[in-house]
Structures are given as structure tokens and as C-alpha cells.
Design a protein around this motif. Sequence first.
Motif, PDB file in Angstrom:
ATOM      1  N   GLN A 187       7.332   7.353 -16.364  1.00 28.15           N
ATOM      2  CA  GLN A 187       7.256   8.569 -15.423  1.00 28.15           C
ATOM      3  C   GLN A 187       7.541   8.481 -13.861  1.00 28.15           C
ATOM      4  O   GLN A 187       7.969   9.151 -13.155  1.00 28.15           O
ATOM      5  CB  GLN A 187       5.893   9.246 -15.513  1.00 28.15           C
ATOM      6  CG  GLN A 187       5.788   9.842 -16.877  1.00 28.15           C
ATOM      7  CD  GLN A 187       4.276  10.393 -17.154  1.00 28.15           C
ATOM      8  OE1 GLN A 187       3.384  10.126 -16.232  1.00 28.15           O
ATOM      9  NE2 GLN A 187       4.061  11.410 -18.051  1.00 28.15           N
ATOM     10  N   GLN A 188       7.100   7.137 -13.268  1.00 29.24           N
ATOM     11  CA  GLN A 188       7.111   6.844 -12.098  1.00 29.24           C
ATOM     12  C   GLN A 188       9.031   6.518 -11.783  1.00 29.24           C
ATOM     13  O   GLN A 188       9.368   7.022 -10.767  1.00 29.24           O
ATOM     14  CB  GLN A 188       6.420   5.738 -11.573  1.00 29.24           C
ATOM     15  CG  GLN A 188       6.383   5.154 -10.300  1.00 29.24           C
ATOM     16  CD  GLN A 188       6.061   6.443  -9.303  1.00 29.24           C
ATOM     17  OE1 GLN A 188       5.047   7.126  -9.681  1.00 29.24           O
ATOM     18  NE2 GLN A 188       6.576   6.705  -8.139  1.00 29.24           N
ATOM     19  N   LYS A 189       9.422   5.994 -12.790  1.00 31.47           N
ATOM     20  CA  LYS A 189      11.073   5.737 -12.531  1.00 31.47           C
ATOM     21  C   LYS A 189      11.725   6.846 -12.668  1.00 31.47           C
ATOM     22  O   LYS A 189      12.452   7.234 -11.793  1.00 31.47           O
ATOM     23  CB  LYS A 189      11.543   4.854 -13.685  1.00 31.47           C
ATOM     24  CG  LYS A 189      10.953   3.333 -13.559  1.00 31.47           C
ATOM     25  CD  LYS A 189      11.388   2.453 -14.632  1.00 31.47           C
ATOM     26  CE  LYS A 189      10.890   1.002 -14.422  1.00 31.47           C
ATOM     27  NZ  LYS A 189      11.347   0.182 -15.657  1.00 31.47           N
ATOM     28  N   LEU A 190      11.314   7.956 -13.522  1.00 31.06           N
ATOM     29  CA  LEU A 190      11.875   9.296 -13.393  1.00 31.06           C
ATOM     30  C   LEU A 190      11.975  10.096 -12.115  1.00 31.06           C
ATOM     31  O   LEU A 190      12.740  10.523 -11.663  1.00 31.06           O
ATOM     32  CB  LEU A 190      11.463  10.065 -14.495  1.00 31.06           C
ATOM     33  CG  LEU A 190      11.977   9.677 -16.047  1.00 31.06           C
ATOM     34  CD1 LEU A 190      11.374  10.307 -17.151  1.00 31.06           C
ATOM     35  CD2 LEU A 190      13.419   9.572 -16.092  1.00 31.06           C
ATOM     36  N   ALA A 191      10.416  10.043 -11.714  1.00 39.05           N
ATOM     37  CA  ALA A 191      10.400  10.754 -10.582  1.00 39.05           C
ATOM     38  C   ALA A 191      11.164  10.114  -9.214  1.00 39.05           C
ATOM     39  O   ALA A 191      11.607  10.730  -8.361  1.00 39.05           O
ATOM     40  CB  ALA A 191       8.731  10.705 -10.120  1.00 39.05           C
TER      41      ALA A 191
ATOM     42  N   ASP B 277      23.907   6.305 -12.058  1.00 41.10           N
ATOM     43  CA  ASP B 277      23.973   5.779 -13.060  1.00 41.10           C
ATOM     44  C   ASP B 277      23.076   4.586 -13.343  1.00 41.10           C
ATOM     45  O   ASP B 277      22.553   4.206 -14.505  1.00 41.10           O
ATOM     46  CB  ASP B 277      25.710   5.681 -13.854  1.00 41.10           C
ATOM     47  CG  ASP B 277      26.169   6.862 -13.555  1.00 41.10           C
ATOM     48  OD1 ASP B 277      27.453   6.879 -13.406  1.00 41.10           O
ATOM     49  OD2 ASP B 277      25.624   8.055 -14.034  1.00 41.10           O
ATOM     50  N   SER B 278      23.414   3.812 -12.392  1.00 43.75           N
ATOM     51  CA  SER B 278      22.505   2.796 -12.445  1.00 43.75           C
ATOM     52  C   SER B 278      20.977   2.870 -12.601  1.00 43.75           C
ATOM     53  O   SER B 278      20.409   2.084 -13.367  1.00 43.75           O
ATOM     54  CB  SER B 278      22.875   1.588 -11.370  1.00 43.75           C
ATOM     55  OG  SER B 278      22.298   2.327  -9.992  1.00 43.75           O
ATOM     56  N   LYS B 279      20.392   3.813 -12.071  1.00 42.54           N
ATOM     57  CA  LYS B 279      19.101   4.009 -12.305  1.00 42.54           C
ATOM     58  C   LYS B 279      18.811   4.840 -13.464  1.00 42.54           C
ATOM     59  O   LYS B 279      17.898   4.474 -13.847  1.00 42.54           O
ATOM     60  CB  LYS B 279      18.834   5.149 -10.926  1.00 42.54           C
ATOM     61  CG  LYS B 279      18.737   4.355  -9.606  1.00 42.54           C
ATOM     62  CD  LYS B 279      18.191   5.361  -8.665  1.00 42.54           C
ATOM     63  CE  LYS B 279      18.183   4.596  -7.156  1.00 42.54           C
ATOM     64  NZ  LYS B 279      17.571   5.422  -6.179  1.00 42.54           N
ATOM     65  N   VAL B 280      19.629   5.524 -13.898  1.00 44.17           N
ATOM     66  CA  VAL B 280      19.434   6.144 -15.079  1.00 44.17           C
ATOM     67  C   VAL B 280      19.413   5.209 -16.252  1.00 44.17           C
ATOM     68  O   VAL B 280      18.705   5.222 -17.470  1.00 44.17           O
ATOM     69  CB  VAL B 280      20.348   7.355 -15.576  1.00 44.17           C
ATOM     70  CG1 VAL B 280      20.513   7.949 -16.873  1.00 44.17           C
ATOM     71  CG2 VAL B 280      20.287   8.495 -14.356  1.00 44.17           C
ATOM     72  N   MET B 281      20.261   4.150 -16.334  1.00 42.80           N
ATOM     73  CA  MET B 281      20.343   3.144 -17.358  1.00 42.80           C
ATOM     74  C   MET B 281      18.817   2.250 -17.477  1.00 42.80           C
ATOM     75  O   MET B 281      18.763   1.854 -18.598  1.00 42.80           O
ATOM     76  CB  MET B 281      21.379   2.019 -17.129  1.00 42.80           C
ATOM     77  CG  MET B 281      22.874   2.556 -17.193  1.00 42.80           C
ATOM     78  SD  MET B 281      23.920   1.422 -16.718  1.00 42.80           S
ATOM     79  CE  MET B 281      23.881   0.163 -18.038  1.00 42.80           C
ATOM     80  N   ASP B 282      17.971   2.402 -16.470  1.00 41.07           N
ATOM     81  CA  ASP B 282      16.893   1.690 -16.681  1.00 41.07           C
ATOM     82  C   ASP B 282      16.061   2.319 -17.503  1.00 41.07           C
ATOM     83  O   ASP B 282      15.047   1.702 -18.070  1.00 41.07           O
ATOM     84  CB  ASP B 282      16.179   1.489 -15.212  1.00 41.07           C
ATOM     85  CG  ASP B 282      16.864   0.757 -14.119  1.00 41.07           C
ATOM     86  OD1 ASP B 282      16.809   0.917 -13.154  1.00 41.07           O
ATOM     87  OD2 ASP B 282      17.955   0.003 -14.780  1.00 41.07           O
ATOM     88  N   VAL B 283      16.155   3.450 -17.862  1.00 40.52           N
ATOM     89  CA  VAL B 283      15.396   4.213 -18.940  1.00 40.52           C
ATOM     90  C   VAL B 283      15.731   4.671 -20.217  1.00 40.52           C
ATOM     91  O   VAL B 283      15.389   5.585 -20.840  1.00 40.52           O
ATOM     92  CB  VAL B 283      14.629   5.633 -18.154  1.00 40.52           C
ATOM     93  CG1 VAL B 283      13.801   5.017 -16.873  1.00 40.52           C
ATOM     94  CG2 VAL B 283      15.672   6.367 -17.753  1.00 40.52           C
TER      95      VAL B 283
END
Length: 927
Positions: free
Chosen positions: A243-247, A328-334
Motif C-alpha cells: 500500500q505504501q508503494k502504491l501511494a 513503468d519502473s515503479k509499477v514493476m515493483d508490485v
Amino acid sequence: MILLSGVLLLFLSWISLHGEAAAESCRGAQCHGKESADPRPCTGAHCPVGRHSRPPRQFAPTVQGRAAQVVGSQHHAHQGSPRAASEVHPAAHPQTLRGTRIAAPELGCADADCAAPGKHVQPTNDTRDCRGIECRLPLRIRPKARAKSCVGEGCVADPEDQLPPVHLSDRAAQFLGDFPEFGYPSSELGGAPLGVQLTCDIKPGENEVPSEDALILHLQLAKGQEKLVEALRAQQMVIRDLQQKLADQQEALLSQQREILEQQRRMYEQMDVVKAQYGLLSDTVKQVSFQGLQGELQSYFESHLAGLQSQARSHLQKSYAVHKVDMDSKVMDVIGEAHFPQPLLGCPSPCGPEEFCDFQKDPPQCVKCTMCPPGFFLISQCSPTADRMCQDRDECLELPNICGERVKCLNTPGGFRCLGVSEREAVMGLCGHDYFYNQELQECQACSDCDGEPVTVPCTAISDAICNPLSESQLSQAWGATVAVPSVRTSGGHIFPGLQLNIRSKQSTDLLSNEAGQVTFLQHGLVWLDHNFAIKHSCRNFLQVGMRLNGSQEEEGRDLSGVRIEQPDGKYFQGVSISSGVEVEPNHTLTLLLRSPNQYCNQSKDIHVYDVTAPSLSLLWLSHDTGAVAMSAQMSLLSHYQTSYRPTFRMTSVSDPYMISLTHDSRGIRFTESGVVKFVLQQALYSMGHTCIREGFSLIAYTNHNGTGQEATQAFKTGVNYRDTSITLSGAVNVDSGDTLSFEITSPSQCNIRYFGDSTGISMLSLIWIPSAVSSSLSATVSRTGLPFGAVRNKPLLFQQISSDTPQVHLARSGEPHSRKNFMFHEKGTANVALNLKLIHSCNIIKLTLHQVGGPGRGGQGQAGPVAQQVSGYMPEGSEWASIGLRASFQVQNGTAVYVTLDCIRGRVNQITHEGGTNISILWIAV
């Protein structure tokens, strides 16, 4: 042997009886410590409780229909406390065993196998020293000591030794006492009781679990439950991290979108600045007529604008690409993580299908998703946390030959531009399908997509599609006011710089406001203005009355039109009518000005204005929803003629160049579609010659249809000698697609005329084209018979209709009331009337009045009231004919009628001609 067995039984019974009696004493090796040599186990109430000593089990006297329940204590009491022992091992409550298989118990001592009481017993893991069933029973229910029963045929039972009958429930209790598995566990399990329960629902052969397996299963379940709790806690930690990553990702995306929007805004601002600068420079170049310089500057600024747009677009694409990579690089983390049913903190309630949560608002709230404008394509759909993103379509890349092989294409937001292409080529369909030519931007723009809404007006080559239905607001509206000359503040009162006339009206409307003697428009639209003015002056040279439109307080404004009134030496009144058509915006102001070309004009001595009874200023407002088009043009600055003169035009403004354009020789106006044209032409001239006074001048309007010219209307002007004057003509005429409108000024022979103009609008053409769907027109002239002559006092004029009938208005026919007198309206709307009258008279003052019957505010069909009035005086000396005319706009209802009266004061009317110079044209527009 039998005797010995009996003695042994009696001895055992005696020992049990004495053990019961001496239960309170402690005996055995465990009572006194390890030094004692007594190998017997510790018995008695004072014995310590340990792993090798247990209290006796207590059983209920009866068992009622349920399975035996053996419950071990789960309390960990102190081992040395007798009370703790009694609490830790409560009595079991046996019940009836049904369908349960029980292992064979280890019974007590019997016959020769029994060991001697004093024999030393080696301790083992099993501490159950008492081997009889009686040892398992409580003290209160144990049977008394008795001798061993006789075995054999010769034995006779003693009645005293007979035991009472034992019930089945007691017997079950005795068996339960002999089974260690249902009592306490072995020492290997720590002496803790088992929690195994046997119920009556267990059927033979099903779910049979030994007691040790049940304990192991119980421990495994406990450990599994602890592991499950630990796993759930670990998953909760993972959920919080996700949740923290998505925020964080949402915050990054929002910041990226804000940067992109800011860059787009800066780019558009720069483009607007460049366009504004180019427009200003282009207007300046047009005014000085430097054609070559204009072409060079136009190409330079267009290339500069193209380079600026390309740089802004490349910068925007680079920034968007960088942001997209980061996203995209951030979205790949989750990727691959579980979906969460609970939404992130933001909007208080879930947004709808076409809404997204706008985190930029405080607090966040749901906002409707925006739609991609025409000429843009979709990049990303609208999501619950972000709006949809659109990208401008590059038509120049998608269609390389859209402008032709030799013409350069310039991409613009929502459209494109073909450099070096004239407006005529653009409006003829160069933009292609689903595009229209925007005159204001001078480029091709994508047509609007109605997206399911009804299409009121489809997209054409020069106009965008209209999706919404026509609004309920009025399409047209009329307004009238009186005009007066302000009072003289000083004794002189020279009007050379210009005198503003006071416009006063009691009629209130939401269209405009009337304050400080001027009119301020509150709505945008097209406006047609008519002003009837009568004055007698003795100023040297001439007077000029005009209309001026000011865009704002900072702008100087522009003159719409002007009419010159010649010098009559103060002998008679002169009536003139001035008109104009213009496109207005909110906060535009209209003023009426009276000027003199020199300082030899005194307001208090030289000017006398006739105060008419009817409103002298009338205004016809048209909404843009009617589809009307306004155009204005100027004539040549200076030209000399002795014969007929056909003016050439230079177009100054047009709201839609596709609908209205000039002919190849610039002497006519061409119309693309059919409709009704309301026009006015005003020409300033200076004449020399006595024949000019005698015969005068005529201004004629022609319509040309398929090469055939036809006279539409005509106005007459009395001639002057060595004087400045103006000739004007106004009317309404029907035109078809491809028709042209042209004008001609005729003058007598041996009359030298100088035609000229300036920036004050004294030589100009103004017109408004209105579609036939919302307008109609009617033309008529005076009747050949029945006209008033002689001493005429408020006599009505009779007319003869020239044009065909229309559903909205017609002239009363023979057999109808007020035949040939009344013009009848059959639909609600706004009307405009232009009347020209050519006559011979000797009246001191002659009045021409337009009356309305049954109109708004008239109080009924029978009551009449004046709509407009015009006044003129003596005929000039040496003239053969005189003229008078009026123009007005007003509201009409179904059943409204209008008629014209003529009034001669101190004189007579000799003749009214029905030929050239006398006509009436009526324009009707829907509201």
C-alpha cells in the motif's frame, strides 16, 4: 490349594480394610525419604503427590445413556499440595459406553500369580500399584471385605457372604476405573491429563483415534495455528508495504501529470503570444499595403511558429517518455502482488464509472473524466485514480500529401495548416473529411464529435458541427430608443471635435444596458442598427452623423458608418437615415456622434433638431444560433465620374468568408447558400453642375442570378451643386446559392461627381446574410391608384406587392380588411422595415410615419401606435423630385399589422411615383 487360596483372599480383604482405616497414616519408603528401607509405595493422606502417586478415581453411581467422558485437568498446580492434587485430577463422570471398543484392562491379582504382600516390588514406569477393581472405587462405594468365593461343585454359598447385585452402570464404572488410558496419562507425557472426549455420535468403526494420537493431533493443531497466525502477520506487513508503494507511485504519477500539463500550458501560451504578434503585424502590413514585405514576414513568422511548435512538441514528448519510463519502473515493483479489496485513502466514497479521484483537491473528491477534444487521440483510459490522457494527432505525418506535394503542412493543436494557401482555396474543401476551415485561426480544425448527442447542424467545410439542440433563448430581439442633442453648457458649443448624442430608452432588456447616453451590449451576436435623424442647420460646409463602436475603455474604437448632411443655409429640415450591421461582443459600447469638419458650427445657434414622436433609434439583435453572417467593406478612397458609377469594394471584415465573398472584379458580393440579405450602402460624394440639382442621383441595387441581372431596390437623392452630401440605400432581398449583389450610382449628364471615403464609414457597404430557415422577406411599391395627393393630412399609403407571398407576412389583398394598406404578420418574430418614397410636394414639413396595430404593448388589435417617423422640409430650389425614407426594427406577433401614413403641413403633395425610388422591403426573423 483351595484352602490356601481362600486364606489368601481373606488376607487381602483384611489388608484392604485396614488400609482404608489407616488411610490417614503415611507408610512406605517414600514417606520418610530415601534412607528408609521400606520398599512399599507411599499411602495415606499425608503422602506427597508426585508422578508415581495418584488419588483414587471417583465415579458417579449411575450412567445415563451417554458415552464415558474422561477429562484431564489443564491446570498446572503445585505437585506437593494435596488440594492441588484434588483440583488437578477431578473425578471423572462415567457414562454408558455405546459402540466403543476398549482394550482389555489389566485386572487385579488372582490365585497363584499374585505376589506376596511383603515382597519387594521393583519400581517401573507404570506406577499403578493397586491392581484390583476395588482400589479404583471410592471409599464410600467399595464392597466390604469378604472371603474368596467357593469354587467347585461342593461349595455352598453363605447367605451372609452374598454380595448385593451390582447394576450395569456400576459395573461400567468399575471397568472404567481399570483402564489407565481413560484416566491419567503415563509419566512420559508429564502427568498431564488428556482432553479426549467420546461422544455418542461416534459410530463403531468410524473416527476411532487412540488417546495418544489425539494428544499428538491436538499439539499439531496448536502448533499449526501458531504458524498460521505468524503467516497472517507477515502477510499484513507485506500488504502495508505494498500500500505504501502504491501511494508513492500515485504521488509520482500525479507530479508527472502536473509537470506535463504545465509544459503544455506554457507551450500554448507561447503559441498564443506568437499568433497575436503575427496578427498585429499582419494587420499593420495590410494597412500600408506592402504586399511583398507582408509575404516575407508571413513566411518568416510561420516558419518561426512552426519551429516553436516542433520544439515544444519534441520537449513534451521527451518529458512524457521519461515520465513513462519512471512510471513503468515503479509499477514493476508490485507486479504479481495480490489485489486488495480496500481502496487507498483518498476520496470518501468510490467514484463512478466515468469519474476519477482528484488528489489535487483538498480534500480529494471524485471528478468527471475529461473527453479528448477533436483532433486528439486517446493515450490512457480514465482510471479511478487518474484522468484519461490525450495526444494531439499529427495530420501532417499521417497524411503526407494532405496539403499537396508543393505546399508545406504545419501541424497545430487539433488540426493543421497549409502554408501559402489562400482562404479561397481553403474554404473550397482543402481541409478534407471531418475537418473544417476556421477563419479566426486560419487553419483546418477537426470537427466536433457529438458522442451520442443529437447533431443539430452537421459539420461543413467552413463551420463546425453543433451537437446541442438550439437553446431556448431568443434567436432575435428588437429594441428602440429616442435620441436627443445634449443641452449647451457654454454659450459657444463648437461641435468640431464631435458631439455625442444622448440615447434614452425606458425599455429594459437583458440584451443591453442604456447608461450615460450610450448602449452597452451584454451578449454577443450580430446587430443591425437604424437611426432616423432630422435636422435644420446653418453650419458652413456640412454636418456628419455617424455610429461608433468601442471595444473597451482602452481601445479607440471604430466608426461603423457616417452620412453627410449638406449645407441648406438653414432654410428647411433634412431627414437622413443611417444604418449599419456589425458583430458585437459583451462590453462593447455604441455611441452616436454629430460632427462638423470645421469650427464654424455653433451648437446653440446653428443646430435645430426635430423631435419626432416615435423612437428614432432601433436595434435588431441576432443570435449566432441563427447561423447569420455579417460582412463590411469599404469603397475607393477617391474617384471622378461623369456617368454611371459602379463602386468597387475592399472587404474589411466578414464572420464567415465561405458564405460571403467578393466577385473576381470586386464589384459584387457572392453568396454561397440561399437566404435573405439585409444590406445598406452609403456613399459620400461632391457634385458640381446645375444639372446635378435638377435631376439628382439614384442608387440602385441589382441581384444577378445565373447571369441575369434584376433590379432589387432603388433610392433617390436630391442633387446639390458645389456641396458635400451622401446617398444611401437599405433593403432586404432574397438570394439563392451563387447569386451576386452589386450596386450602381446614376447621375445626370454634365454633372461632375467626386466619390470618396475615409475611415469614418462614409463610403461603406454593410450587410447580414440570414438563412432562409429562420427568415423571409417581402418587397412592394406604392399602388398605381388610390394614392393621396393635394392637401394630405395623415393619409395612409396603398401598396402593391412585388415579391411572392411568404408564410410569415403578406399584403392584405382585395376582399380582406384594409386591403392594400396593411402588411399582416402570421408568426411571432422580429421585423425590420425600410421605406423609400420619391415624390413632388410643396409642404413646409412632410412626415412619414410607420404604425403598428396589435403589437406588443399596443393593448389590442384596435389600438395603433407609431413605430418610426421621419421628417423632411421644402424641396431644394431647382429640383424636380424630392425623397424621404425611414427604417425601423420592432417585435411582431401573430396577427400584427403595420401600415404607413403621409402628413403634409402647410402645402400639398402633387405626385408620388410608383417607379424607381419608391419601395418598401420587410424582413422577418424568427425569435
